[in-house]
Design an enzyme around this catalytic site. Structure first.
Site, PDB file in Angstrom:
ATOM      1  N   CYS A 199      -8.722  -4.736   6.825  1.00 43.13           N
ATOM      2  CA  CYS A 199      -7.713  -5.748   6.504  1.00 43.13           C
ATOM      3  C   CYS A 199      -7.551  -6.823   7.576  1.00 43.13           C
ATOM      4  CB  CYS A 199      -6.383  -5.062   6.208  1.00 43.13           C
ATOM      5  SG  CYS A 199      -5.217  -6.098   5.282  1.00 43.13           S
ATOM      6  N   LYS A 259      -8.070   1.344  12.676  1.00 43.70           N
ATOM      7  CA  LYS A 259      -7.892  -0.113  12.657  1.00 43.70           C
ATOM      8  C   LYS A 259      -7.524  -0.642  14.048  1.00 43.70           C
ATOM      9  CE  LYS A 259      -5.079  -3.498  10.072  1.00 43.70           C
ATOM     10  NZ  LYS A 259      -3.968  -3.549   9.089  1.00 43.70           N
ATOM     11  N   GLU A 273      -7.517  -0.135   1.851  1.00 43.34           N
ATOM     12  CA  GLU A 273      -6.599   0.357   2.877  1.00 43.34           C
ATOM     13  C   GLU A 273      -5.401   1.009   2.185  1.00 43.34           C
ATOM     14  OE1 GLU A 273      -4.308  -1.784   6.672  1.00 43.34           O
ATOM     15  OE2 GLU A 273      -4.725  -2.923   4.838  1.00 43.34           O
TER      16      GLU A 273
END
Length: 264
Positions: free
Chosen positions: A143, A107, A41
């Site tokens: 993440c 995300k 990321e």
């Protein structure tokens, strides 16, 4: 089998400099036979500075340069970047490019935790993303998504044998242990291979970063659906290449019943 490379690195604040890191990582992984090369990321630019000025669309110069690198080496590249959002924020996007693909996963779960508020500057995504390489379907997560098992089970329901997870994990007490447990837990929850590629720990290279931003702890991990670890890196920059057997995901799901025995 599908061979995947994980490139654990420390991004700089400069997107152009980070393109050189991508090229070097792809070259190293491709030389070892990787067909997919995974980066962390925020590979475009690390957290800790303004994201708006660096955000570019997927047809912008940064993503197009990565696409050129992927095409040159004949691989699929997955790397974290930032794209503009219609509401004035940015999106935390995993660029997926190469082998005929060029798109992104935005995300879904934003890191409003441990005193950090990603949603102040980042707009959440809403759609699951999978991509197929050499007959193997890969899911994509990022993440903080790792803390939400429903996402990984949904990707497994959609046919994913593995999930690639670009990450820039926040440092702090117990955070390495949490990361390691979560990667293996999501593998067990879903039966998928989980490939978590984190930013290297800046301390490993004496790199100065914003101490309030999640800039990585290293310890990238690859776990199969039985929770067995096939690769576990240290804190510093490193490239590792692993072979993913999609049939192992099928066997793991059959053995554990983690998907078929759900009641909620």
């Amino acid at each position: 089998m599908l061979r995947i490379g994980l490139c654990q690195l420390t991004s700089s604040d400069d997107p152009e400099t980070n393109l050189k890191l991508i090229r070097d990582g792809v070259a190293t992984a491709a030389a070892d036979g990787a067909r997919v090369v995974l980066f962390p990321e925020a590979t475009q630019a690390r957290f800790g500075g303004p994201l708006g000025p660096i955000a570019e669309p997927l047809d912008g110069p940064w993503a197009q340069t990565v696409a050129g690198i992927a095409e040159e080496f004949g691989v699929l590249v997955v790397a974290g970047m930032f794209t503009p959002s219609d509401d004035g924020r940015v999106r935390n996007t995993a660029l997926i490019t190469g082998l005929g693909e060029h798109r992104g996963y935005h995300k879904i779960h934003l890191y409003d935790a441990f005193g950090f508020r990603e949603s102040d500057t980042v707009a959440p995504g809403t759609e699951l993303v999978t991509v197929e390489v050499d007959g193997v379907k890969l899911g994509v997560a990022t993440c903080y998504d790792m803390r939400f098992p429903e996402l990984f089970r949904a990707l497994a329901d959609g046919g994913a044998a593995a999930v690639v997870v670009p990450t820039s994990w926040g440092a702090g007490e117990g955070k390495v242990e949490q990361w390691e447990v979560l990667v293996r837990a999501r593998a067990l929850d879903s039966g998928c291979w989980i490939l978590g590629c984190d930013q290297a720990d800046p301390k490993a290279t004496d790199t100065e970063v914003n101490p309030k931003a999640p800039t990585g702890i290293g310890h990238s991990i690859v776990s199969d659906g039985f929770g067995h670890v096939h690769a576990h890196l240290g804190a510093g920059p490193e490239v590792v290449v692993v072979d993913i057997d999609p049939e192992l995901a099928t066997r793991a799901r059959a053995a554990t019943g983690a998907l078929t025995n759900r009641r909620l």
